[in-house]
Design a protein around this motif. Structure first.
Motif, short mmCIF file in Angstrom:
data_model
loop_
_atom_site.label_atom_id
_atom_site.label_comp_id
_atom_site.label_asym_id
_atom_site.label_seq_id
_atom_site.Cartn_x
_atom_site.Cartn_y
_atom_site.Cartn_z
N LYS A 22 0.97 -1.33 -0.05
CA LYS A 22 0.01 0.00 0.01
C LYS A 22 0.79 1.30 0.13
O LYS A 22 1.95 1.19 0.56
N GLY A 23 0.18 2.29 -0.48
CA GLY A 23 0.93 3.63 -0.49
C GLY A 23 1.77 3.91 -1.93
O GLY A 23 0.93 3.70 -2.95
N ARG A 24 2.78 4.31 -1.79
CA ARG A 24 3.40 4.99 -3.00
C ARG A 24 3.73 4.15 -4.13
O ARG A 24 3.44 4.43 -5.17
N ALA A 25 3.98 3.03 -3.79
CA ALA A 25 4.16 1.71 -5.02
C ALA A 25 2.99 1.63 -5.92
O ALA A 25 3.10 1.67 -7.02
N ARG A 26 1.61 1.84 -5.15
CA ARG A 26 0.46 1.60 -6.04
C ARG A 26 0.31 2.64 -6.64
O ARG A 26 -0.40 2.76 -7.87
N VAL A 27 0.38 3.77 -6.24
CA VAL A 27 -0.07 5.12 -6.63
C VAL A 27 0.98 5.66 -7.99
O VAL A 27 0.86 5.88 -9.01
N ALA A 28 2.26 4.95 -7.70
CA ALA A 28 3.20 5.13 -8.58
C ALA A 28 3.06 4.42 -9.90
O ALA A 28 3.23 4.71 -11.02
N ALA A 29 2.56 3.33 -9.64
CA ALA A 29 2.22 2.35 -10.94
C ALA A 29 0.91 2.92 -11.54
O ALA A 29 1.07 2.96 -12.89
N LEU A 30 0.30 3.62 -10.90
CA LEU A 30 -1.00 4.62 -11.87
C LEU A 30 -0.27 5.65 -12.52
O LEU A 30 -0.58 5.78 -13.73
N PHE A 31 0.39 6.34 -11.91
CA PHE A 31 1.04 7.64 -12.78
C PHE A 31 2.12 7.04 -13.66
O PHE A 31 2.17 7.65 -14.90
N ASP A 32 2.87 5.88 -13.35
CA ASP A 32 3.64 5.57 -14.39
C ASP A 32 3.13 5.02 -15.57
O ASP A 32 3.61 5.00 -16.92
N ALA A 33 1.86 4.47 -15.55
CA ALA A 33 1.31 3.81 -16.71
C ALA A 33 0.71 5.03 -17.52
O ALA A 33 0.95 5.08 -18.69
N ALA A 34 0.26 6.04 -17.04
CA ALA A 34 -0.15 7.27 -17.73
C ALA A 34 0.97 7.81 -18.46
O ALA A 34 1.07 8.29 -19.55
N GLU A 48 6.57 14.40 -15.76
CA GLU A 48 7.31 13.61 -14.82
C GLU A 48 7.46 14.47 -13.72
O GLU A 48 7.34 13.77 -12.60
N ALA A 49 7.82 15.59 -13.75
CA ALA A 49 8.04 16.28 -12.54
C ALA A 49 6.73 16.52 -11.85
O ALA A 49 6.76 16.26 -10.29
N GLY A 50 5.62 16.61 -12.41
CA GLY A 50 4.30 16.89 -11.81
C GLY A 50 4.11 15.67 -11.05
O GLY A 50 3.49 15.46 -9.90
N ALA A 51 4.15 14.37 -11.70
CA ALA A 51 3.90 13.08 -11.21
C ALA A 51 5.05 12.61 -9.79
O ALA A 51 4.36 12.49 -8.85
N GLN A 52 6.08 13.37 -10.04
CA GLN A 52 6.95 13.11 -8.84
C GLN A 52 6.55 13.95 -7.69
O GLN A 52 6.64 13.43 -6.44
N ALA A 53 5.96 15.07 -7.71
CA ALA A 53 5.47 16.10 -7.16
C ALA A 53 4.32 15.41 -6.20
O ALA A 53 4.19 15.48 -4.78
N ALA A 54 3.47 14.95 -6.99
CA ALA A 54 2.26 14.28 -6.23
C ALA A 54 2.83 13.00 -5.47
O ALA A 54 2.15 12.90 -4.52
#
Length: 180
Positions: free
Chosen positions: A81-93, A170-176
């Motif tokens: 749970k947490g960052r890994a799951r949300v990162a998967a969503l942003f990475d897919a986009a 990418e910067a926006g995703a990293q900030a999120a």
């Protein structure tokens, strides 16, 4: 005696989805839809009643494939749970952008358009956004953070559609993700 349908409904809806995704609900003309779907006007009216009903069907298709896929990333128990799951969503986009797909998100595009002036379209968009929020809540366990991340994600998808540079996205995703 009625003539049998000469086209596959699901295939026609998938073709209509491409038109709506490229042009938006308002910008998609009946002629564009008929051409892309490969059907006659009478067939569209018989199968779908009207453009609005077809669009609602397209949103349900998008929900069943794309939104469900996003929610699956957020609720995937093979990831912590947490960052890994949300990162998967942003990475897919972002992977879509890297592959040359700048369509963004049909849901986000619709939410930002006047199509949501229609009560049923608005309700459908709201339900889809709520599914995304619930996925983010499952991923983070924090309602306020889920709301913030949904806003970031919708913004990212709109910026993708607008042609924003990959480095900015990418910067926006990293900030999120830094919020998690």
């Amino acid at each position: 005696m009625a003539r049998p349908r000469e086209f596959e409904i699901d295939e026609a809806v998938a073709h209509a989805q491409e038109v709506f995704w490229r042009q938006g609900y308002e910008g998609a003309s009946l002629a564009d839809l008929l051409r892309e779907m490969g059907i006659a006007r009478g067939s569209l009216y018989k199968a779908f009643q009207d453009k609005r009903s077809l669009f609602l069907r397209v949103l349900r298709l998008y929900d069943g494939h794309t939104i469900s896929g996003s929610v699956e990333l957020l609720t995937d128990r093979s990831r912590p749970k947490g960052r890994a799951r949300v990162a998967a969503l942003f990475d897919a986009a972002l992977d879509d952008v890297r592959a040359g797909d700048r369509r963004g998100c049909l849901l986000c595009q619709t939410a930002a358009s006047s199509a949501v002036d229609d009560p049923e379209i608005s309700q459908t968009v709201g339900e889809m956004m709520n599914r995304m929020r619930k996925g983010l809540l499952e991923a983070t366990g924090d309602p306020a953070l889920a709301d913030q991340l949904l806003a970031h994600y919708v913004g990212l998808r709109v910026l993708i559609r607008s042609g924003a540079p990959l480095a900015m996205l990418e910067a926006g995703a990293q900030a999120a993700l830094a919020r998690i």
